[in-house]
Design a protein around this motif. Structure first.
Motif, PDB file in Angstrom:
ATOM      1  N   CYS A 125       1.019  -0.943  -0.028  1.00  0.00           N
ATOM      2  CA  CYS A 125      -0.144  -0.121  -0.342  1.00  0.00           C
ATOM      3  C   CYS A 125       0.847   1.319   0.033  1.00  0.00           C
ATOM      4  N   ASP A 128       2.310   1.563  -3.336  1.00  0.00           N
ATOM      5  CA  ASP A 128       1.097   1.968  -4.184  1.00  0.00           C
ATOM      6  C   ASP A 128       1.144   3.796  -4.081  1.00  0.00           C
ATOM      7  N   SER A 129       0.744   4.185  -2.876  1.00  0.00           N
ATOM      8  CA  SER A 129       0.485   5.298  -2.793  1.00  0.00           C
ATOM      9  C   SER A 129       1.707   6.580  -3.077  1.00  0.00           C
ATOM     10  N   THR A 132       1.349   7.100  -6.193  1.00  0.00           N
ATOM     11  CA  THR A 132       0.275   7.681  -6.987  1.00  0.00           C
ATOM     12  C   THR A 132       0.903   8.773  -6.212  1.00  0.00           C
ATOM     13  N   LEU A 133       1.287  10.111  -5.171  1.00  0.00           N
ATOM     14  CA  LEU A 133       1.804  11.136  -4.842  1.00  0.00           C
ATOM     15  C   LEU A 133       2.418  11.019  -5.655  1.00  0.00           C
TER      16      LEU A 133
END
Length: 276
Positions: A125, A128-129, A132-133
């Motif tokens: 996670c 992924d974050s 995405t950021l």
């Protein structure tokens, strides 16, 4: 719809990939073979973004987060990648127009069980974050050949079997031989005088393995960022001792290879004995 691949191009790429990889027509291909062909088609889009992301990091000389974990429970790459690329509906429609059930293709991907529900999923996670950021990051872990285990129920009891997620190939991982490094274990250190009052330290009588990295894409949602999960596997420095092999001592000939492979074979070996 993807700006980089229209539906007709995608259809053509999937057909061509099935032919190139398996010497088959699309109609004769299994769900597993269609899955692999679709991955290589989609990877065309991913790799463009992946290369541009890292070129930009290099040009701007950015600071990079390195997230080290013994586990990365990423889940299946295909469906997650399509959602993050915003290509899910397009690929599903393409497969349907080719007469293929998308769910069968998605289910053909083995789930790399390289972690358990807590630590491994948290690490995934975070990666992924970070993508995405749009934050520069690497995940660093181990490419276990067998995941946590494959569960079977026999006579009402759980039986654990090896989870061989690499059995049919690994279309997501890119082997990076150029970054392989030697890792030394044990032995002793000897101090050698340099002659100017300083010493040079030499490690001797050690055992070593070669650590080989494989890169996996970590795709940001709805952007052009693709970071990297780098998983390492151990291989022997000398795979086969030809002297022992020619003497008929086959077990001794492959001893170094066996020692290396056990290091990255299984996610969690039983630890009630010293070897584990």
């Amino acid at each position: 719809m993807s700006q980089l691949l229209d539906k007709e191009t995608l259809k053509k790429m999937i057909r061509e990939n099935v032919k190139t990889l398996y010497r088959k027509t699309l109609e004769a291909a299994s769900a597993e073979e269609v899955y692999q062909a679709a991955v290589f088609a989609v990877r065309d889009v991913i790799t463009d973004k992946w290369m541009k992301t890292h070129d930009e990091y290099y040009e701007k000389d950015v600071k990079v987060v390195y997230y080290l974990s013994m586990e990365f429970l990423m889940g299946r790459f295909f469906g997650n990648g399509l959602i993050n690329l915003e290509m899910y509906d397009e690929v599903k429609e393409v497969l349907e127009e080719l007469g293929i059930d998308y769910n069968m293709v998605e289910d053909a991907e083995p789930d790399p069980g390289l972690g358990n529900g807590g630590l491994g999923r948290l690490a995934a996670c975070f990666l992924d974050s970070l993508s995405t950021l749009q934050l520069p990051a690497y995940g660093c872990g181990i490419r276990y050949h067998y995941g946590i285990f494959e569960q079977k129920i026999e006579n009402g009891y759980q039986v654990e079997a090896p989870d061989n997620w690499l059995e049919n190939g690994d279309p997501w991982g890119i082997k990076r031989n150029e970054y392989a490094v030697e890792v030394k274990f044990g032995g002793n250190v000897r101090a050698v005088p340099k002659g100017n009052g300083e010493y040079r330290f030499v490690q001797e009588n050690y055992q070593s393995v070669i650590a080989v990295p494989y890169d996996y894409p970590v795709i940001g949602y709805g952007n052009n960022t693709v970071n990297t999960l780098r998983l390492w596997e151990a291989r022997a420095k000398n795979k086969l001792d030809l002297k022992f092999f020619n003497e008929g001592n086959y077990q001794k000939a492959a001893e170094e290879e066996l020692l290396a492979s056990t290091m990255t074979d299984v996610l969690y070996p039983a630890d009630e004995h010293i070897q584990g």
